[in-house]
Design an enzyme around this catalytic site. Structure first.
Site, PDB file in Angstrom:
ATOM      1  N   CYS A 130     -10.736  18.756 -18.364  1.00 20.88           N
ATOM      2  CA  CYS A 130     -10.269  20.183 -19.662  1.00 20.88           C
ATOM      3  C   CYS A 130      -9.165  19.462 -19.812  1.00 20.88           C
ATOM      4  O   CYS A 130      -8.683  19.521 -21.227  1.00 20.88           O
ATOM      5  CB  CYS A 130     -10.503  21.816 -18.732  1.00 20.88           C
ATOM      6  SG  CYS A 130     -10.189  21.843 -17.658  1.00 20.88           S
ATOM      7  N   HIS A 244      -5.124  25.841 -21.362  1.00 21.57           N
ATOM      8  CA  HIS A 244      -3.834  24.641 -20.708  1.00 21.57           C
ATOM      9  C   HIS A 244      -2.889  24.759 -21.019  1.00 21.57           C
ATOM     10  O   HIS A 244      -3.128  24.475 -22.454  1.00 21.57           O
ATOM     11  CB  HIS A 244      -4.854  23.419 -19.814  1.00 21.57           C
ATOM     12  CG  HIS A 244      -5.898  23.697 -18.395  1.00 21.57           C
ATOM     13  ND1 HIS A 244      -5.226  24.621 -17.892  1.00 21.57           N
ATOM     14  CD2 HIS A 244      -6.435  23.009 -18.043  1.00 21.57           C
ATOM     15  CE1 HIS A 244      -6.699  24.340 -16.819  1.00 21.57           C
ATOM     16  NE2 HIS A 244      -6.927  23.806 -17.160  1.00 21.57           N
TER      17      HIS A 244
HETATM   18  N1  LIG Z   1     -13.228  26.885 -15.783  1.00 23.40           N
HETATM   19  C1  LIG Z   1     -12.502  25.547 -16.341  1.00 23.40           C
HETATM   20  O1  LIG Z   1     -11.954  25.606 -17.283  1.00 23.40           O
HETATM   21  C2  LIG Z   1     -13.755  24.564 -16.413  1.00 23.40           C
HETATM   22  C3  LIG Z   1     -13.786  23.105 -17.296  1.00 23.40           C
HETATM   23  C4  LIG Z   1     -14.503  22.489 -17.407  1.00 23.40           C
HETATM   24  C5  LIG Z   1     -15.493  21.870 -16.460  1.00 23.40           C
HETATM   25  N2  LIG Z   1     -15.503  23.226 -15.600  1.00 23.40           N
HETATM   26  C6  LIG Z   1     -16.605  22.700 -14.836  1.00 23.40           C
HETATM   27  O2  LIG Z   1     -17.710  24.120 -15.075  1.00 23.40           O
HETATM   28  C7  LIG Z   1     -18.573  24.567 -13.519  1.00 23.40           C
HETATM   29  C8  LIG Z   1     -18.575  25.354 -13.334  1.00 23.40           C
HETATM   30  O3  LIG Z   1     -16.958  26.162 -12.978  1.00 23.40           O
HETATM   31  P1  LIG Z   1     -16.352  27.659 -13.866  1.00 23.40           P
HETATM   32  O4  LIG Z   1     -15.145  28.023 -13.724  1.00 23.40           O
HETATM   33  O5  LIG Z   1     -17.267  28.471 -15.060  1.00 23.40           O
HETATM   34  O6  LIG Z   1     -16.796  28.734 -12.699  1.00 23.40           O
HETATM   35  P2  LIG Z   1     -17.067  29.677 -11.737  1.00 23.40           P
HETATM   36  O7  LIG Z   1     -16.490  30.892 -12.245  1.00 23.40           O
HETATM   37  O8  LIG Z   1     -16.706  30.006 -10.460  1.00 23.40           O
HETATM   38  O9  LIG Z   1     -18.757  29.713 -12.248  1.00 23.40           O
HETATM   39  C9  LIG Z   1     -20.081  29.366 -10.895  1.00 23.40           C
HETATM   40  C10 LIG Z   1     -20.805  29.102 -11.884  1.00 23.40           C
HETATM   41  O10 LIG Z   1     -22.193  28.529 -10.624  1.00 23.40           O
HETATM   42  C11 LIG Z   1     -22.616  29.452 -10.417  1.00 23.40           C
HETATM   43  N3  LIG Z   1     -23.205  28.870  -9.017  1.00 23.40           N
HETATM   44  C12 LIG Z   1     -22.338  28.447  -7.994  1.00 23.40           C
HETATM   45  N4  LIG Z   1     -23.471  28.500  -6.842  1.00 23.40           N
HETATM   46  C13 LIG Z   1     -24.754  28.164  -7.789  1.00 23.40           C
HETATM   47  C14 LIG Z   1     -25.898  27.174  -7.302  1.00 23.40           C
HETATM   48  N5  LIG Z   1     -25.930  27.467  -5.791  1.00 23.40           N
HETATM   49  N6  LIG Z   1     -27.475  27.440  -8.269  1.00 23.40           N
HETATM   50  C15 LIG Z   1     -26.535  27.898  -9.314  1.00 23.40           C
HETATM   51  N7  LIG Z   1     -25.602  28.892  -9.741  1.00 23.40           N
HETATM   52  C16 LIG Z   1     -24.630  28.265  -8.316  1.00 23.40           C
HETATM   53  C17 LIG Z   1     -21.992  30.846 -10.519  1.00 23.40           C
HETATM   54  O11 LIG Z   1     -23.332  31.283  -9.902  1.00 23.40           O
HETATM   55  P3  LIG Z   1     -23.367  32.863  -9.346  1.00 23.40           P
HETATM   56  O12 LIG Z   1     -22.059  34.263  -9.720  1.00 23.40           O
HETATM   57  O13 LIG Z   1     -24.799  33.146  -9.500  1.00 23.40           O
HETATM   58  O14 LIG Z   1     -22.518  32.424  -7.898  1.00 23.40           O
HETATM   59  C18 LIG Z   1     -21.256  30.733 -11.725  1.00 23.40           C
HETATM   60  O15 LIG Z   1     -22.460  31.165 -13.042  1.00 23.40           O
HETATM   61  C19 LIG Z   1     -17.598  23.518 -12.495  1.00 23.40           C
HETATM   62  O16 LIG Z   1     -18.487  22.432 -13.036  1.00 23.40           O
HETATM   63  C20 LIG Z   1     -16.533  23.253 -13.490  1.00 23.40           C
HETATM   64  O17 LIG Z   1     -15.237  22.074 -12.365  1.00 23.40           O
HETATM   65  C21 LIG Z   1     -15.125  24.119 -15.544  1.00 23.40           C
END
Ligand SMILES: NC(=O)c1ccc[n+]([C@@H]2O[C@H](COP(=O)([O-])OP(=O)(O)OC[C@H]3O[C@@H](n4cnc5c(N)ncnc54)[C@H](OP(=O)(O)O)[C@@H]3O)[C@@H](O)[C@H]2O)c1
Length: 341
Positions: A130, A244
């Site tokens: 990002c 950001h």
């Molecule tokens: N946040 C950002 O701005 C951003 C930007 C670019 C990329 N990303 C990437 O996107 C991904 C998620 O980010 P996020 O910010 O959305 O994180 P988040 O809010 O912590 O959400 C994580 C998600 O992953 C799921 N998950 C965790 N363990 C799992 C498992 N064993 N099996 C299936 N689902 C599982 C969670 O489900 P539960 O609710 O059931 O635990 C939840 O839906 C990461 O790889 C991050 O690096 C994030």
């Protein structure tokens, strides 16, 4: 692929997952059927999509049978485990994690920069980091006109970049701080309220660079297809809930004026100029939140470079949208035979 594809979202309950749903809805992305996938913790919970109630399922190896497009945002471990299974089932994966970004067989795509790379995919397309997307959307049209040979970026990264739990920690620790209570950090490595700290990814003891910084350096080179571009970057987490910001200084091969940069950016896709010197009004995360453009302002000659090759600017973007969900949905829209509603 059908015009009304079956779409799966892996990580649907997360900060990015929620924005996938909102973005598809807002952009009229055609969906035949939506599969909502998350961990076993969320299985059985319900969410609403276009007036329909969808039951969240646990992500398993069988989740991708009959799925045309899968948007992954459940962390790189989950992507590494399940993306190849999805591809074998005939699914095209758009992955938000860092798992495949530097894989030479996986296109790393910002549609405003290198949409043409989508056609090279072999089942997986990676969404860039990002902080990289936020910088590269406005830098690309400049780089095309006058190659950027050196780039220095300092980031001011919001809680939302670390997921839903980090956003909650910022809110809760701020309330606790205002009540005069001690709040032991649970998600972040340091106190978050009224504080800032070096990005919470692992730091390489040899180079002193953290993973976020290394991603920005490597991904810039891959996306710009320019191995020689010199990138210096410092990534910092700030107590902003969402979006950001980045201070950017770049040095071009030929002299470049701030007026030229402003003119280039005025017509650039995905960019909105917010550069009001009279009103002292420039990009702010609060204005970037909830919309898809990278806001760009404070465009000025870098006075430390008397040769006139360098310009500084300040940018802000909603990294849950342009840095994640929006960029991924834009990629999905460009997959062959996709049509908009
Ligand atoms: N946040 C950002 O701005 C951003 C930007 C670019 C990329 N990303 C990437 O996107 C991904 C998620 O980010 P996020 O910010 O959305 O994180 P988040 O809010 O912590 O959400 C994580 C998600 O992953 C799921 N998950 C965790 N363990 C799992 C498992 N064993 N099996 C299936 N689902 C599982 C969670 O489900 P539960 O609710 O059931 O635990 C939840 O839906 C990461 O790889 C991050 O690096 C994030």
């Amino acid at each position: 692929m059908s015009d009304d594809p079956v779409v799966a979202i892996a990580g649907v309950t997360g900060a990015v997952g929620a924005e996938f749903i909102a973005t598809m809805d807002k952009r009229g992305f055609r969906v035949g059927k939506l599969k909502a996938l998350a961990s076993a913790r969320s299985a059985g919970k319900r969410l609403s999509f276009r007036g329909q109630e969808i039951v969240i399922e646990e992500l398993t190896a069988d989740s991708f049978n009959g799925v045309d497009i899968a948007l992954f945002s459940a962390g790189s471990g989950i992507s590494k485990k399940f993306a190849s299974i999805a591809v074998k089932a005939g699914t095209v994966v758009v992955d938000n994690s860092s798992a495949f970004r530097m894989d030479p067989n996986v296109p790393l795509v910002i549609p405003e920069v290198n949409a043409n790379r989508i056609r090279d995919h072999k089942g997986i397309i990676a969404n860039p980091n990002c902080a990289a997307i936020t910088a590269l959307v406005p830098l690309w049209p400049i780089h095309r006109q006058n190659r950027i040979k050196r780039l220095i970026i300092s980031t001011y990264q919001a809680a939302s970049g670390a997921g839903a739990a980090a956003m909650e920690e910022l809110e809760e620790s701020t309330r606790a701080h205002l009540r005069g209570e001690v709040y032991p950090p649970k998600v972040m490595p340091h106190p978050y309220a009224f504080n800032l700290f070096s990005h919470n990814t692992a730091i390489d003891p040899e180079t002193g660079y953290n993973d976020e910084e290394t991603k920005v350096i490597n991904e810039t080179r891959k996306i710009f297809e320019d191995e020689k571009i010199a990138v210096g970057v410092t990534c910092v987490r700030v107590p902003v809930l969402r979006a950001h910001s980045e201070a950017i200084t770049f040095e071009c091969e030929k002299p470049i004026s701030e007026t030229r940069v402003r003119n280039i950016l005025a017509g650039a896709p995905g960019v909105r100029l917010v550069d009001d010197r009279t009103g002292n009004y420039f990009p702010m995360p609060i204005d970037a939140s909830g919309q898809g453009d990278v806001l760009v302002g404070r465009i000025r000659q870098d006075l430390s470079d008397p040769t006139g090759h360098s310009v500084s600017m300040f940018v802000a973007a909603d990294q849950l949208l342009k840095g994640a969900a929006l960029n991924a949905v834009q990629i999905a829209e460009l997959l062959p035979q996709r049509a908009m509603a």
